[in-house]
Motif scaffolding. Structure first.
Motif, short mmCIF file in Angstrom:
data_model
loop_
_atom_site.label_atom_id
_atom_site.label_comp_id
_atom_site.label_asym_id
_atom_site.label_seq_id
_atom_site.Cartn_x
_atom_site.Cartn_y
_atom_site.Cartn_z
N GLU A 151 2.25 8.33 0.88
CA GLU A 151 1.85 7.84 -0.43
C GLU A 151 0.46 8.36 -0.77
O GLU A 151 -0.42 8.43 0.09
CB GLU A 151 1.84 6.31 -0.46
CG GLU A 151 1.50 5.76 -1.85
CD GLU A 151 1.22 4.27 -1.86
OE1 GLU A 151 1.42 3.66 -2.93
OE2 GLU A 151 0.80 3.72 -0.83
N SER A 152 0.28 8.68 -2.03
CA SER A 152 -1.01 9.04 -2.60
C SER A 152 -1.29 8.06 -3.73
O SER A 152 -0.42 7.79 -4.55
CB SER A 152 -0.96 10.48 -3.14
OG SER A 152 -2.18 10.82 -3.71
N VAL A 153 -2.52 7.50 -3.76
CA VAL A 153 -2.85 6.43 -4.70
C VAL A 153 -4.16 6.75 -5.42
O VAL A 153 -5.17 7.01 -4.77
CB VAL A 153 -3.00 5.08 -3.96
CG1 VAL A 153 -3.34 3.96 -4.94
CG2 VAL A 153 -1.74 4.75 -3.17
N TYR A 154 -4.13 6.69 -6.74
CA TYR A 154 -5.32 6.92 -7.57
C TYR A 154 -5.64 5.63 -8.32
O TYR A 154 -4.77 5.07 -9.00
CB TYR A 154 -5.06 8.05 -8.56
CG TYR A 154 -6.23 8.32 -9.47
CD1 TYR A 154 -7.32 9.06 -9.02
CD2 TYR A 154 -6.25 7.84 -10.77
CE1 TYR A 154 -8.41 9.29 -9.84
CE2 TYR A 154 -7.34 8.08 -11.60
CZ TYR A 154 -8.41 8.80 -11.13
OH TYR A 154 -9.48 9.03 -11.94
N CYS A 155 -6.89 5.17 -8.21
CA CYS A 155 -7.30 3.94 -8.88
C CYS A 155 -7.70 4.24 -10.32
O CYS A 155 -8.63 5.01 -10.57
CB CYS A 155 -8.46 3.30 -8.13
SG CYS A 155 -9.04 1.76 -8.88
N ILE A 156 -7.01 3.60 -11.24
CA ILE A 156 -7.29 3.74 -12.67
C ILE A 156 -8.34 2.72 -13.11
O ILE A 156 -9.27 3.04 -13.84
CB ILE A 156 -5.99 3.53 -13.49
CG1 ILE A 156 -4.95 4.59 -13.11
CG2 ILE A 156 -6.27 3.53 -14.98
CD1 ILE A 156 -3.55 4.28 -13.62
N SER A 157 -8.18 1.47 -12.63
CA SER A 157 -9.13 0.42 -13.01
C SER A 157 -9.17 -0.66 -11.94
O SER A 157 -8.25 -0.79 -11.13
CB SER A 157 -8.75 -0.19 -14.37
OG SER A 157 -7.50 -0.86 -14.28
N GLY A 158 -10.24 -1.45 -11.95
CA GLY A 158 -10.41 -2.54 -11.01
C GLY A 158 -11.09 -2.10 -9.73
O GLY A 158 -11.39 -0.92 -9.54
N GLU A 159 -11.32 -3.08 -8.85
CA GLU A 159 -11.98 -2.78 -7.58
C GLU A 159 -11.34 -3.55 -6.45
O GLU A 159 -10.82 -4.65 -6.63
CB GLU A 159 -13.47 -3.13 -7.66
CG GLU A 159 -14.21 -2.24 -8.63
CD GLU A 159 -15.72 -2.38 -8.56
OE1 GLU A 159 -16.23 -3.07 -7.66
OE2 GLU A 159 -16.38 -1.80 -9.43
N MET A 199 -6.41 -4.56 -9.97
CA MET A 199 -6.48 -3.09 -9.91
C MET A 199 -5.21 -2.49 -10.49
O MET A 199 -4.11 -2.98 -10.23
CB MET A 199 -6.62 -2.60 -8.47
CG MET A 199 -7.94 -2.92 -7.82
SD MET A 199 -8.16 -2.02 -6.25
CE MET A 199 -6.86 -2.71 -5.24
N LYS A 200 -5.36 -1.42 -11.26
CA LYS A 200 -4.24 -0.60 -11.73
C LYS A 200 -4.30 0.70 -10.93
O LYS A 200 -5.34 1.39 -10.92
CB LYS A 200 -4.35 -0.29 -13.22
CG LYS A 200 -4.10 -1.47 -14.11
CD LYS A 200 -2.62 -1.76 -14.24
CE LYS A 200 -2.42 -2.85 -15.29
NZ LYS A 200 -1.06 -3.32 -15.30
N LEU A 201 -3.19 1.04 -10.30
CA LEU A 201 -3.11 2.20 -9.43
C LEU A 201 -1.94 3.09 -9.83
O LEU A 201 -0.86 2.58 -10.15
CB LEU A 201 -2.91 1.76 -7.98
CG LEU A 201 -3.92 0.75 -7.42
CD1 LEU A 201 -3.46 0.24 -6.05
CD2 LEU A 201 -5.30 1.36 -7.33
N ALA A 202 -2.14 4.39 -9.80
CA ALA A 202 -1.07 5.36 -9.98
C ALA A 202 -0.66 5.85 -8.60
O ALA A 202 -1.50 6.33 -7.83
CB ALA A 202 -1.53 6.53 -10.85
N CYS A 203 0.62 5.69 -8.26
CA CYS A 203 1.10 5.95 -6.90
C CYS A 203 2.23 6.98 -6.90
O CYS A 203 3.13 6.91 -7.73
CB CYS A 203 1.62 4.66 -6.28
SG CYS A 203 0.48 3.27 -6.38
N VAL A 204 2.18 7.88 -5.93
CA VAL A 204 3.23 8.87 -5.73
C VAL A 204 3.78 8.69 -4.32
O VAL A 204 3.01 8.60 -3.36
CB VAL A 204 2.69 10.31 -5.91
CG1 VAL A 204 3.76 11.33 -5.59
CG2 VAL A 204 2.13 10.50 -7.30
#
Length: 136
Positions: free
Chosen positions: A59-67, A103-108
């Motif tokens: 998995e690869s995860v990019y944080c869009i918002s939040g902490e 947190m909002k995360l974009a995940c692949v």
């Protein structure tokens, strides 16, 4: 060509809420889309901790918002997560994911998810075959 909106997907079976109530995931791209990976927008709720160990997936995860933060259990290292952070679970890293705020995360995911997976008691997502039955 495949075109979907997050808003429409959130109102469908593509939105999956964790039984434990720590996260929800809207799965925009899934195994049956035949792209070789899946893509999700995941919300980690504030003040939560989720045990995750993707033994069957990378998995690869990019944080869009939040902490929040991620703690790898093998070495107890803690990594802060904030907007603009990318973390990659390239070694099936067992970890704790903590949301300090929502947190909002974009995940692949590779291999792609089928759609309704949730973590089992070990933090693992199962692998589903073409029949829809778990292969593990």
């Amino acid at each position: 060509m495949i075109v979907r909106t997050l808003q429409a997907a959130e109102q469908s079976e593509r939105r999956v809420v964790a039984p434990g109530g720590t996260w929800e995931s809207t799965r925009l791209l899934l195994k049956n889309d035949n792209m070789g990976f899946s893509f999700h927008i995941t919300t980690i709720y504030a003040d939560t901790e989720t045990h995750i160990w993707y033994q069957n997936h990378l998995e690869s995860v990019y944080c869009i918002s939040g902490e929040g933060e991620i703690e790898t259990l093998e070495d107890s290292k803690v990594y802060p997560i904030k907007p603009g952070t990318l973390y990659i679970l390239d070694k099936h890293d067992e970890h704790l994911l903590r949301g300090h705020s929502e947190m909002k995360l974009a995940c692949v995911f590779n291999p792609p998810l089928s759609g309704q997976e949730v973590h089992d008691e070990n933090g693992v997502y199962p692998i589903f075959g073409s029949s829809g039955k778990s292969l593990i």
